[in-house]
Design a protein around this motif. Structure first.
Motif, PDB file in Angstrom:
ATOM      1  N   GLU A  68      43.677   8.527   9.642  1.00  0.00           N
ATOM      2  CA  GLU A  68      43.956   7.392   8.767  1.00  0.00           C
ATOM      3  C   GLU A  68      43.671   7.815   7.335  1.00  0.00           C
ATOM      4  O   GLU A  68      42.576   8.308   7.033  1.00  0.00           O
ATOM      5  N   CYS A  71      41.153   4.507   4.489  1.00  0.00           N
ATOM      6  CA  CYS A  71      40.702   3.486   5.444  1.00  0.00           C
ATOM      7  C   CYS A  71      39.891   2.379   4.796  1.00  0.00           C
ATOM      8  O   CYS A  71      39.647   1.344   5.432  1.00  0.00           O
ATOM      9  N   THR A  77      40.441  -0.337  11.677  1.00  0.00           N
ATOM     10  CA  THR A  77      40.550   0.933  12.392  1.00  0.00           C
ATOM     11  C   THR A  77      40.217   0.787  13.865  1.00  0.00           C
ATOM     12  O   THR A  77      40.775   1.482  14.726  1.00  0.00           O
ATOM     13  N   ALA A  89      38.969   8.721  10.313  1.00  0.00           N
ATOM     14  CA  ALA A  89      39.207   7.782   9.221  1.00  0.00           C
ATOM     15  C   ALA A  89      38.767   8.420   7.909  1.00  0.00           C
ATOM     16  O   ALA A  89      37.622   8.858   7.785  1.00  0.00           O
TER      17      ALA A  89
END
Length: 232
Positions: A68, A71, A77, A89
């Motif tokens: 990700e 984030c 998430t 993340a």
């Protein structure tokens, strides 16, 4: 948490007692830094945010090696982790990542985290099967949009997939002043697709209005979700 006299709380309906017991045992989950403000000032927006994460989770279900990009407090998430993805993340602000890690530990779930500025380079070049980045593109000045998308593409394997979401240009007529202040690069659907096509072989563009994702008329979309496949 209790009744004040040492007696545990009891629900009048026994099927809900496990929820009471969980609260007594583990305490209450909390929002992150950003999601807390959203819940207080504009709770409907939190529904929209989580709907975007749900779309990502459905599209990437079961994917291993997922990154990700941007984030923030990683509140959404968890939906992607719940879908069986192994998520890393990332964000360029350690303050938000520290908050996310504390909440993960308190709530009994976790994913890898990494402080990284995507404009500085790819994340583990070629090391991920999938990537997603929500509400970041619009904060990237046009002069650096190709660096941003290009570094996401370079973080993926040869057949990798990326989902990149951003408010549309048309949505800005209705955006709040704080949102407009940070939104320096909103595009209409056609322009948005062209940016993605410079870095991916195939781009599938979805419209989003409130919490509904669809394939409707892009100029009437409040939000754009580009599913990009095959880094160039």
């Amino acid at each position: 948490m209790g009744t004040g006299n040492g007696t545990a709380l009891k629900s009048r309906e026994t099927q809900y007692q496990f929820e009471v017991d969980l609260a007594l045992r583990d305490g209450f989950s909390r929002f992150g830094i950003m999601s807390n403000q959203t819940w207080k000032d504009d709770p409907r927006r939190l529904v929209f945010l989580l709907s975007r994460y749900k779309f990502v989770a459905k599209m990437l279900t079961g994917q291993k090696r997922v990154v990700e990009v941007g984030c923030a407090d990683a509140f959404g998430t968890r939906l992607v982790v719940q879908a069986g993805c192994t998520v890393t993340a990332t964000d360029f602000d350690p303050l938000f990542l520290d908050d996310a890690k504390k909440r993960m530990a308190a709530d009994g779930w976790a994913c890898d985290t990494l402080v990284h500025d995507i404009l500085s380079g790819p994340i583990a070049p070629g090391g991920f099967d999938a990537a997603y980045s929500l509400d970041v593109f619009e904060h990237i000045v046009p002069e650096q949009e190709d660096v941003y998308v290009g570094n996401i593409a370079k973080s993926l394997s040869a057949d990798g997939v990326a989902i990149i979401g951003s408010p549309s240009l048309q949505s800005q007529a209705y955006a709040s002043p704080p949102s407009k202040e940070g939104h320096v690069n909103c595009k209409d659907g056609n322009e948005y697709r062209q940016v993605m096509l410079r870095h991916f072989k195939n781009v599938f563009l979805f419209s989003m209005n409130d919490e509904v994702v669809h394939t409707g008329y892009h100029p009437m979309a409040h939000y754009l979700l580009a599913m990009c496949v095959g880094p160039r």
